[in-house]
Design a protein around this motif. Structure first.
Motif, PDB file in Angstrom:
ATOM      1  N   GLY A 193      44.989   1.909  51.073  1.00  0.00           N
ATOM      2  CA  GLY A 193      46.294   1.292  50.936  1.00  0.00           C
ATOM      3  C   GLY A 193      46.236  -0.203  50.703  1.00  0.00           C
ATOM      4  O   GLY A 193      47.258  -0.841  50.434  1.00  0.00           O
ATOM      5  N   ASP A 194      45.093  -0.822  50.812  1.00  0.00           N
ATOM      6  CA  ASP A 194      44.962  -2.255  50.605  1.00  0.00           C
ATOM      7  C   ASP A 194      45.036  -2.573  49.122  1.00  0.00           C
ATOM      8  O   ASP A 194      44.205  -2.142  48.332  1.00  0.00           O
ATOM      9  N   GLU A 195      46.023  -3.340  48.742  1.00  0.00           N
ATOM     10  CA  GLU A 195      46.208  -3.655  47.324  1.00  0.00           C
ATOM     11  C   GLU A 195      45.110  -4.565  46.804  1.00  0.00           C
ATOM     12  O   GLU A 195      44.833  -4.587  45.601  1.00  0.00           O
ATOM     13  N   ASP A 196      44.478  -5.328  47.706  1.00  0.00           N
ATOM     14  CA  ASP A 196      43.441  -6.260  47.281  1.00  0.00           C
ATOM     15  C   ASP A 196      42.074  -5.600  47.214  1.00  0.00           C
ATOM     16  O   ASP A 196      41.083  -6.261  46.922  1.00  0.00           O
ATOM     17  N   PHE A 197      42.016  -4.300  47.516  1.00  0.00           N
ATOM     18  CA  PHE A 197      40.731  -3.609  47.507  1.00  0.00           C
ATOM     19  C   PHE A 197      40.211  -3.504  46.079  1.00  0.00           C
ATOM     20  O   PHE A 197      40.881  -2.969  45.199  1.00  0.00           O
ATOM     21  N   ALA A 198      39.031  -4.018  45.856  1.00  0.00           N
ATOM     22  CA  ALA A 198      38.481  -4.050  44.500  1.00  0.00           C
ATOM     23  C   ALA A 198      38.141  -2.640  44.035  1.00  0.00           C
ATOM     24  O   ALA A 198      37.710  -1.796  44.809  1.00  0.00           O
ATOM     25  N   GLU A 199      38.349  -2.382  42.760  1.00  0.00           N
ATOM     26  CA  GLU A 199      38.034  -1.076  42.195  1.00  0.00           C
ATOM     27  C   GLU A 199      36.520  -0.869  42.187  1.00  0.00           C
ATOM     28  O   GLU A 199      35.765  -1.727  41.741  1.00  0.00           O
ATOM     29  N   GLU A 200      36.086   0.293  42.688  1.00  0.00           N
ATOM     30  CA  GLU A 200      34.664   0.561  42.797  1.00  0.00           C
ATOM     31  C   GLU A 200      34.083   1.014  41.472  1.00  0.00           C
ATOM     32  O   GLU A 200      34.786   1.520  40.602  1.00  0.00           O
ATOM     33  N   GLU A 201      32.785   0.805  41.344  1.00  0.00           N
ATOM     34  CA  GLU A 201      32.094   1.221  40.129  1.00  0.00           C
ATOM     35  C   GLU A 201      32.026   2.740  40.065  1.00  0.00           C
ATOM     36  O   GLU A 201      32.040   3.415  41.092  1.00  0.00           O
ATOM     37  N   PRO A 202      31.948   3.296  38.858  1.00  0.00           N
ATOM     38  CA  PRO A 202      31.831   4.763  38.738  1.00  0.00           C
ATOM     39  C   PRO A 202      30.580   5.259  39.454  1.00  0.00           C
ATOM     40  O   PRO A 202      29.517   4.652  39.386  1.00  0.00           O
ATOM     41  N   LEU A 203      30.725   6.364  40.130  1.00  0.00           N
ATOM     42  CA  LEU A 203      29.628   6.934  40.904  1.00  0.00           C
ATOM     43  C   LEU A 203      28.742   7.778  40.005  1.00  0.00           C
ATOM     44  O   LEU A 203      29.217   8.675  39.314  1.00  0.00           O
ATOM     45  N   GLU A 204      27.465   7.470  39.987  1.00  0.00           N
ATOM     46  CA  GLU A 204      26.495   8.196  39.164  1.00  0.00           C
ATOM     47  C   GLU A 204      25.574   9.024  40.047  1.00  0.00           C
ATOM     48  O   GLU A 204      25.084   8.549  41.071  1.00  0.00           O
ATOM     49  N   ASP A 205      25.363  10.257  39.652  1.00  0.00           N
ATOM     50  CA  ASP A 205      24.489  11.143  40.401  1.00  0.00           C
ATOM     51  C   ASP A 205      23.038  10.829  40.046  1.00  0.00           C
ATOM     52  O   ASP A 205      22.566  11.138  38.959  1.00  0.00           O
ATOM     53  N   VAL A 206      22.313  10.196  40.981  1.00  0.00           N
ATOM     54  CA  VAL A 206      20.934   9.775  40.729  1.00  0.00           C
ATOM     55  C   VAL A 206      19.932  10.683  41.450  1.00  0.00           C
ATOM     56  O   VAL A 206      18.731  10.412  41.429  1.00  0.00           O
ATOM     57  N   GLU A 207      20.419  11.752  42.062  1.00  0.00           N
ATOM     58  CA  GLU A 207      19.529  12.650  42.792  1.00  0.00           C
ATOM     59  C   GLU A 207      18.992  13.739  41.876  1.00  0.00           C
ATOM     60  O   GLU A 207      19.679  14.188  40.960  1.00  0.00           O
ATOM     61  N   HIS A 208      17.774  14.169  42.132  1.00  0.00           N
ATOM     62  CA  HIS A 208      17.201  15.299  41.398  1.00  0.00           C
ATOM     63  C   HIS A 208      16.672  16.330  42.390  1.00  0.00           C
ATOM     64  O   HIS A 208      16.398  16.019  43.549  1.00  0.00           O
ATOM     65  N   LEU A 209      16.554  17.559  41.928  1.00  0.00           N
ATOM     66  CA  LEU A 209      15.995  18.631  42.743  1.00  0.00           C
ATOM     67  C   LEU A 209      14.485  18.616  42.600  1.00  0.00           C
ATOM     68  O   LEU A 209      13.957  18.545  41.487  1.00  0.00           O
ATOM     69  N   GLN A 210      13.792  18.689  43.707  1.00  0.00           N
ATOM     70  CA  GLN A 210      12.334  18.608  43.711  1.00  0.00           C
ATOM     71  C   GLN A 210      11.765  19.975  44.082  1.00  0.00           C
ATOM     72  O   GLN A 210      11.940  20.453  45.203  1.00  0.00           O
ATOM     73  N   LEU A 211      11.085  20.605  43.139  1.00  0.00           N
ATOM     74  CA  LEU A 211      10.429  21.884  43.380  1.00  0.00           C
ATOM     75  C   LEU A 211       8.968  21.653  43.731  1.00  0.00           C
ATOM     76  O   LEU A 211       8.294  20.826  43.108  1.00  0.00           O
ATOM     77  N   THR A 212       8.456  22.385  44.713  1.00  0.00           N
ATOM     78  CA  THR A 212       7.019  22.365  44.935  1.00  0.00           C
ATOM     79  C   THR A 212       6.338  23.092  43.773  1.00  0.00           C
ATOM     80  O   THR A 212       6.970  23.853  43.037  1.00  0.00           O
ATOM     81  N   LEU A 213       5.052  22.861  43.612  1.00  0.00           N
ATOM     82  CA  LEU A 213       4.332  23.519  42.527  1.00  0.00           C
ATOM     83  C   LEU A 213       4.341  25.031  42.710  1.00  0.00           C
ATOM     84  O   LEU A 213       4.354  25.783  41.727  1.00  0.00           O
ATOM     85  N   GLN A 214       4.345  25.486  43.964  1.00  0.00           N
ATOM     86  CA  GLN A 214       4.392  26.928  44.221  1.00  0.00           C
ATOM     87  C   GLN A 214       5.737  27.517  43.791  1.00  0.00           C
ATOM     88  O   GLN A 214       5.793  28.583  43.173  1.00  0.00           O
ATOM     89  N   GLU A 215       6.812  26.821  44.104  1.00  0.00           N
ATOM     90  CA  GLU A 215       8.132  27.293  43.690  1.00  0.00           C
ATOM     91  C   GLU A 215       8.255  27.295  42.176  1.00  0.00           C
ATOM     92  O   GLU A 215       8.787  28.248  41.578  1.00  0.00           O
ATOM     93  N   ALA A 216       7.763  26.226  41.549  1.00  0.00           N
ATOM     94  CA  ALA A 216       7.872  26.126  40.092  1.00  0.00           C
ATOM     95  C   ALA A 216       7.087  27.248  39.410  1.00  0.00           C
ATOM     96  O   ALA A 216       7.576  27.859  38.448  1.00  0.00           O
ATOM     97  N   PHE A 217       5.885  27.531  39.885  1.00  0.00           N
ATOM     98  CA  PHE A 217       5.092  28.585  39.246  1.00  0.00           C
ATOM     99  C   PHE A 217       5.713  29.954  39.467  1.00  0.00           C
ATOM    100  O   PHE A 217       5.655  30.820  38.589  1.00  0.00           O
ATOM    101  N   PHE A 218       6.320  30.187  40.629  1.00  0.00           N
ATOM    102  CA  PHE A 218       6.993  31.458  40.887  1.00  0.00           C
ATOM    103  C   PHE A 218       8.176  31.638  39.940  1.00  0.00           C
ATOM    104  O   PHE A 218       8.377  32.722  39.381  1.00  0.00           O
ATOM    105  N   LEU A 219       8.951  30.587  39.745  1.00  0.00           N
ATOM    106  CA  LEU A 219      10.099  30.665  38.842  1.00  0.00           C
ATOM    107  C   LEU A 219       9.662  30.843  37.391  1.00  0.00           C
ATOM    108  O   LEU A 219      10.315  31.553  36.618  1.00  0.00           O
ATOM    109  N   LEU A 220       8.551  30.224  37.033  1.00  0.00           N
ATOM    110  CA  LEU A 220       8.094  30.266  35.645  1.00  0.00           C
ATOM    111  C   LEU A 220       7.390  31.580  35.332  1.00  0.00           C
ATOM    112  O   LEU A 220       7.687  32.237  34.330  1.00  0.00           O
TER     113      LEU A 220
END
Length: 311
Positions: A193-220
């Motif tokens: 509700g604060d009118e002086d609140f500055a507009e925030e920057e767009p939120l970017e998704d910088v996270e990635h999913l990390q597979l172990t080598l065992q998981e990756a080979f099973f999926l592949l």
């Protein structure tokens, strides 16, 4: 004596049932592969008649996800958020590099910009419960110490000690200060509700999913739903190249060429040893996750970490 009324118990049961039903919808597929019935099959059709003879008309849908090999972390990175959600929600493969398990960093940041506490991820709910349990133990210990001190003083003065309420799990409620995030570790509520609140920057998704080598080979190899890219050329690596690249990731650094072949033929390579165990339990229907937190190699879940604790 419990102060919980039947209505309260019924309400808690309904909340748990709603959450279970929601989780069953979101995480209902145990693997990325999905069997679906053709949408154009009518009630009276030859396709349904085949079912009487044990012949199914279901169609196999196989997702095609892409990941980049990172030998430094012994993992495969899934950069596309859509692929990451498919692999996590259909079998709980991998973990978010900025999260404990489910890749929920973006959702947590979005929640911090909205009304805090209105929409909580599983990690935020867990942290909130831990903070409440910690506060309950502190309040209970403080009340017990006050009651003991008051009883000792009353005994010395020859008077009757007053009754002091000791918090219990049925009557204790978290303090209001915990709802603003100071005690829970959650982001504080933002006053939009604060009118002086500055507009925030767009939120970017910088996270990635990390597979172990065992998981990756099973999926592949087993499910054929993953393509691993070479980080140098960004080209897909064939199965033979992946087989040797995953083993090579565990070789000692700056390995001399004279003993390279001896390492290439070792049967106790960590990738091979870990993959044998991973493949065995995954083939039996277990959800296999890393157990370094508990000083073990793997944790086994019947359905997944969302549904119950590991066996």
């Amino acid at each position: 004596m419990s102060l919980t009324t039947p209505n309260n118990r019924r309400g808690a049961h309904n909340k748990g049932g709603i959450r279970r039903n929601e989780n069953n919808k979101i995480y209902g597929h145990p693997l990325p592969l999905i069997f679906s019935e053709p949408s154009n099959v009518k009630y009276y059709s030859p396709h349904r008649a085949l079912g009487l003879f044990g012949i199914s008309s279901a169609r196999l849908e196989t997702p095609h996800c892409e990941g980049i090999l990172d030998t430094a972390t012994h993992s495969v990175w899934i950069m596309n958020s859509g692929d990451a959600m498919i692999l996590w929600r259909r079998g709980f493969f991998g973990k978010g590099d900025l999260s404990r398990s489910e890749p929920s960093w973006y959702t947590r940041q979005a929640n911090a910009r909205q009304a805090a506490g209105k929409y909580l991820t599983s990690e935020e709910i867990r942290e909130k419960r831990r903070a409440e349990r910690k506060q309950f133990k502190l309040d209970r210990a403080r009340a017990i110490a006050e009651a003991a001190a008051e009883a000792e003083a009353a005994f010395a003065e020859g008077r009757e000690a007053p009754a002091i309420a000791i918090p219990s799990g049925a009557t204790w409620k978290p303090q209001s200060s915990m709802s603003d995030g100071h005690e829970t570790g959650l982001p504080p509520q933002i006053d939009n509700g604060d009118e002086d609140f500055a507009e925030e920057e767009p939120l970017e998704d910088v996270e990635h999913l990390q597979l172990t080598l065992q998981e990756a080979f099973f999926l592949l190899w087993n499910l054929n739903c993953l393509t691993v890219l070479d980080p140098a050329t960004n080209d897909p690596i064939d199965l033979k190249g992946i087989w040797f690249a995953f083993q090579k990731a565990y070789y000692p650094p700056a390995l001399p060429a004279s003993i390279y072949q001896s390492y290439a033929c070792r049967f106790d390579n960590p990738f091979l040893v870990n993959y044998v165990a991973y493949h065995h339990y995954r083939s039996l229907g277990w959800v296999v996750k890393g157990g370094i937190k508990f000083c073990v190699d793997y944790l086994l879940y019947k359905r997944g970490p969302v549904f119950q604790h590991a066996e």
